[in-house]
Write a protein that holds these residues in place. Structure first.
Motif, short mmCIF file in Angstrom:
data_model
loop_
_atom_site.label_atom_id
_atom_site.label_comp_id
_atom_site.label_asym_id
_atom_site.label_seq_id
_atom_site.Cartn_x
_atom_site.Cartn_y
_atom_site.Cartn_z
N MET A 1 40.17 27.12 41.54
CA MET A 1 40.71 28.31 41.23
C MET A 1 42.21 29.40 41.75
O MET A 1 43.18 29.78 41.72
CB MET A 1 39.43 29.17 41.57
CG MET A 1 39.19 30.42 40.78
SD MET A 1 39.67 30.83 39.53
CE MET A 1 40.05 32.60 38.92
N ALA A 2 41.41 28.24 43.06
CA ALA A 2 43.12 29.32 44.09
C ALA A 2 44.71 28.49 44.04
O ALA A 2 44.96 29.45 43.69
CB ALA A 2 42.95 28.74 45.66
N THR A 3 44.81 27.50 43.36
CA THR A 3 45.77 26.67 42.95
C THR A 3 46.42 27.76 41.96
O THR A 3 47.54 28.21 41.75
CB THR A 3 45.06 24.95 42.28
OG1 THR A 3 44.96 25.01 43.27
CG2 THR A 3 46.85 24.86 42.45
N ILE A 5 45.51 30.71 41.34
CA ILE A 5 45.77 32.18 41.71
C ILE A 5 47.44 32.01 42.18
O ILE A 5 48.22 33.12 41.93
CB ILE A 5 44.77 33.03 42.45
CG1 ILE A 5 43.87 33.19 42.01
CG2 ILE A 5 45.71 34.01 43.31
CD1 ILE A 5 42.42 33.29 42.69
N ILE A 6 47.64 30.77 43.96
CA ILE A 6 49.07 30.88 44.01
C ILE A 6 49.78 30.67 42.75
O ILE A 6 50.91 31.33 43.43
CB ILE A 6 48.14 29.95 45.33
CG1 ILE A 6 47.16 29.93 46.05
CG2 ILE A 6 49.77 29.50 45.48
CD1 ILE A 6 47.50 29.33 47.25
#
Length: 54
Positions: A1-3, A5-6
């Motif tokens: 999920m962080a990937t 967003i980034i």
């Protein structure tokens, strides 16, 4: 999920940069930003080519 967003943030910034460059190009405000009065490359930056808009 962080990937995700980034990645979305990076692509958003890329889109804004390209949009700004295209907008400046259409308004003839592109180029180096130093002014064209004494520039030897003035003809390259401010060509007479017009973009056809639909």
């Amino acid at each position: 999920m962080a990937t995700f967003i980034i990645g979305a943030i990076v692509f958003g910034l890329l889109f804004l940069a390209l949009w700004s460059m295209i907008k400046k190009s259409k308004d003839n405000k592109g180029g180096c930003g130093c002014g064209c009065s004494g520039c030897s490359s003035k003809k390259l930056c401010n060509s007479e080519i017009e973009l056809k808009h639909k």
